[in-house]
Write a protein that holds these residues in place. Structure first.
Motif, PDB file in Angstrom:
ATOM      1  N   ASP A   1       0.825  -1.203   0.000  1.00 28.87           N
ATOM      2  CA  ASP A   1       0.000   0.000   0.000  1.00 28.87           C
ATOM      3  C   ASP A   1       0.863   1.259   0.000  1.00 28.87           C
ATOM      4  O   ASP A   1       0.570   2.242  -0.691  1.00 28.87           O
ATOM      5  CB  ASP A   1      -0.914   0.013   1.228  1.00 28.87           C
ATOM      6  CG  ASP A   1      -1.988  -1.065   1.168  1.00 28.87           C
ATOM      7  OD1 ASP A   1      -2.369  -1.455   0.053  1.00 28.87           O
ATOM      8  OD2 ASP A   1      -2.431  -1.502   2.241  1.00 28.87           O
ATOM      9  N   VAL A   2       1.929   1.229   0.809  1.00 35.44           N
ATOM     10  CA  VAL A   2       2.828   2.382   0.868  1.00 35.44           C
ATOM     11  C   VAL A   2       3.495   2.595  -0.486  1.00 35.44           C
ATOM     12  O   VAL A   2       3.601   3.725  -0.971  1.00 35.44           O
ATOM     13  CB  VAL A   2       3.884   2.188   1.974  1.00 35.44           C
ATOM     14  CG1 VAL A   2       4.908   3.323   1.932  1.00 35.44           C
ATOM     15  CG2 VAL A   2       3.227   2.136   3.349  1.00 35.44           C
ATOM     16  N   ALA A   3       3.909   1.484  -1.121  1.00 33.31           N
ATOM     17  CA  ALA A   3       4.554   1.593  -2.438  1.00 33.31           C
ATOM     18  C   ALA A   3       3.582   2.169  -3.468  1.00 33.31           C
ATOM     19  O   ALA A   3       3.958   3.000  -4.305  1.00 33.31           O
ATOM     20  CB  ALA A   3       5.050   0.224  -2.893  1.00 33.31           C
ATOM     21  N   LEU A   4       2.308   1.764  -3.392  1.00 35.48           N
ATOM     22  CA  LEU A   4       1.315   2.291  -4.320  1.00 35.48           C
ATOM     23  C   LEU A   4       1.096   3.786  -4.076  1.00 35.48           C
ATOM     24  O   LEU A   4       0.993   4.573  -5.024  1.00 35.48           O
ATOM     25  CB  LEU A   4       0.002   1.528  -4.165  1.00 35.48           C
ATOM     26  CG  LEU A   4      -1.152   1.982  -5.069  1.00 35.48           C
ATOM     27  CD1 LEU A   4      -0.788   1.805  -6.538  1.00 35.48           C
ATOM     28  CD2 LEU A   4      -2.443   1.236  -4.727  1.00 35.48           C
ATOM     29  N   ALA A   5       1.035   4.170  -2.805  1.00 38.28           N
ATOM     30  CA  ALA A   5       0.857   5.588  -2.475  1.00 38.28           C
ATOM     31  C   ALA A   5       2.033   6.417  -2.982  1.00 38.28           C
ATOM     32  O   ALA A   5       1.853   7.543  -3.470  1.00 38.28           O
ATOM     33  CB  ALA A   5       0.704   5.755  -0.966  1.00 38.28           C
ATOM     34  N   GLU A   6       3.245   5.862  -2.864  1.00 32.67           N
ATOM     35  CA  GLU A   6       4.423   6.594  -3.351  1.00 32.67           C
ATOM     36  C   GLU A   6       4.388   6.736  -4.866  1.00 32.67           C
ATOM     37  O   GLU A   6       4.765   7.786  -5.411  1.00 32.67           O
ATOM     38  CB  GLU A   6       5.694   5.876  -2.904  1.00 32.67           C
ATOM     39  CG  GLU A   6       5.970   5.976  -1.415  1.00 32.67           C
ATOM     40  CD  GLU A   6       7.285   5.346  -1.021  1.00 32.67           C
ATOM     41  OE1 GLU A   6       8.156   6.050  -0.489  1.00 32.67           O
ATOM     42  OE2 GLU A   6       7.440   4.129  -1.259  1.00 32.67           O
ATOM     43  N   GLU A   7       3.933   5.700  -5.556  1.00 29.75           N
ATOM     44  CA  GLU A   7       3.838   5.788  -7.017  1.00 29.75           C
ATOM     45  C   GLU A   7       2.777   6.807  -7.423  1.00 29.75           C
ATOM     46  O   GLU A   7       2.962   7.598  -8.355  1.00 29.75           O
ATOM     47  CB  GLU A   7       3.514   4.415  -7.603  1.00 29.75           C
ATOM     48  CG  GLU A   7       3.602   4.343  -9.117  1.00 29.75           C
ATOM     49  CD  GLU A   7       5.011   4.625  -9.647  1.00 29.75           C
ATOM     50  OE1 GLU A   7       5.113   5.164 -10.765  1.00 29.75           O
ATOM     51  OE2 GLU A   7       5.995   4.326  -8.930  1.00 29.75           O
TER      52      GLU A   7
END
Length: 431
Positions: free
Chosen positions: A167-173
């Motif tokens: 989820d964090v990686a998606l938010a960063e993208e």
């Protein structure tokens, strides 16, 4: 780190994520692409972030030492942006600005929680909305563009809906996509502001009152362009001896602005020594040619003095590669002095001829730039013949009306098409 939220509130159910992260990010790219309005882009990003990245979100844009916070209410209606003039460097949001790394707050209900969460949401009203989702997890990710954090996305998820590493990686993208668009929009708005400020500085803030005459001007910048235009106008002198000038420098942008400023100042300075339009244009040509002979200026210059018999105004006119002014008589006839002159700045030691026109009370004189007659509509150029044919019904009208009518007719002719800068200056004999 653990932070307690304020009053407990039930989490808003989160709808199912779109089929696959790639589909979500593709939709983000599509919806954010091409927007050059910061506020519109911020709101669009917030609505895309909810509910995929959180049940509610705040978008922070850094500005000097402060930050501007934007959010919607729980029903999706935009809230007024909140500006925080100084952001604490040791706060979670300050760390995002400094290092760009994400911040995740695991919140539990209880007193004293607001201080920690305020590190990500430094506004009491927005903090209260976030508290309504508690217990919750709050994620802050940096919006990074051109190597630095321009802002942050703060997303809030209610109880039992925490953030995984994916989820964090998606938010960063998501933040990377949003950052690029927001940065471009901010640069566009900043440049537009700079252009407007510079453009305004190249025109007199207001026209002086001229005894026995009424003067008005109109300036319309080119559409679909962020470059500084090269058209200019000016009125200066002393009571009983006034110069009116309309001109156009070659090119656009900063170089054009520099050349415009130099041309206006040279004309003003030359007029202090000799108010003859021919002498003013010769001085302008000498200065521009000595400085840079590959840049030129076209100018129409008129000297206005009381007529020898005291009944009207004597206009002495010279042009440098520019159309001569049109004279609209009180009876509706239109005259154009026969004048020729080489544009200023391309050849050394030029001399200019002058023509004298007597303006009686009720007569008017119109100076204009090529943005008028070169305006291209569905049936070709607006043209100087169309301009001359437009004027007779407005004999005796105020100079403000003349400028307004010409501008309106040119825009009607364009019918929404792009155009060059338009400058108009009208003088009517008799106040």
């Amino acid at each position: 780190m653990d932070v307690a939220l304020g009053p407990a509130g039930g989490p808003v159910p989160r709808p199912t994520r779109p089929s696959g992260e790639s589909a979500f990010l593709l939709d983000v790219s599509r919806q954010l692409a091409g927007s050059l309005n910061v506020r519109r882009t911020v709101l669009r990003a917030l609505r895309l972030a909810v509910p995929v990245l959180g049940d509610w979100a705040v978008l922070a844009l850094f500005d000097g030492c402060g930050v501007t916070l934007s959010a919607c209410d729980t029903d999706g209606a935009p809230l007024a942006p909140v500006h925080v003039p100084r952001l604490a460097e040791d706060s979670a949001l300050g760390r995002i600005r400094r290092a760009g790394r994400p911040e995740l707050l695991h919140s539990t209900p209880g007193a004293g929680s607001a201080a920690g969460l305020a590190g990500l949401i430094p506004d009491a009203d927005l903090l209260a909305i976030a508290a309504g989702f508690g217990p919750a997890e709050v994620l802050g990710v940096g919006l990074t563009a051109r190597g630095s954090a321009v802002g942050a996305l703060i997303a809030v998820r209610g109880a039992g809906q925490g953030y995984t590493q994916a989820d964090v990686a998606l938010a960063e993208e998501f933040a990377r996509h949003a950052a690029v668009t927001l940065d471009a929009a901010r640069l566009y708005e900043e440049r537009r502001h700079v252009v407007a400020t510079l453009q305004a500085s190249l025109r007199p803030p207001e026209l002086p009152a001229v005894p026995g005459l009424r003067v008005a001007a109109c300036y319309r910048t080119a559409q679909e362009r962020l470059d500084i235009g090269g058209d200019f106008y000016d009125v200066h002198g002393v009571p009983g001896d006034v110069s009116v000038v309309v001109g156009d420098v070659c090119g656009k942008g900063v170089e054009a602005a520099v050349l415009t400023g130099k041309a206006r100042q040279t004309i003003k300075t030359a007029a202090r020594f000799d108010r003859s339009p021919a002498a003013i244009l010769a001085a302008l040509n000498d200065v521009l040619y000595a400085d840079r002979p590959d840049r030129f200026v076209t100018v129409a210059c008129a000297r206005l003095r009381p007529a020898p018999d005291g009944a009207g105004t004597l206009a002495t006119i010279a042009v440098a590669g520019h159309p001569a002014p049109l004279v609209l008589r009180g009876d509706g006839s239109v005259e154009e002095p026969v004048l020729f002159g080489t544009l200023a700045g391309v050849l050394p030691e030029l001399r200019y001829e002058e023509a004298a026109v007597l303006l009686r009370p009720g007569d008017a004189m119109l100076l204009y730039t090529d943005g008028v007659y070169e305006a291209r509509g569905r049936d070709g150029l607006f043209g100087q013949e169309r301009l001359r044919a437009l004027l007779p019904p407005y004999a005796g009208a105020s100079p403000e009306t003349l400028c307004e009518v010409v501008e309106r007719r040119v825009l009607e002719h364009l019918d929404g098409r792009g155009h060059d800068d338009i400058a108009l200056l009208a003088v009517r004999c008799g106040e």
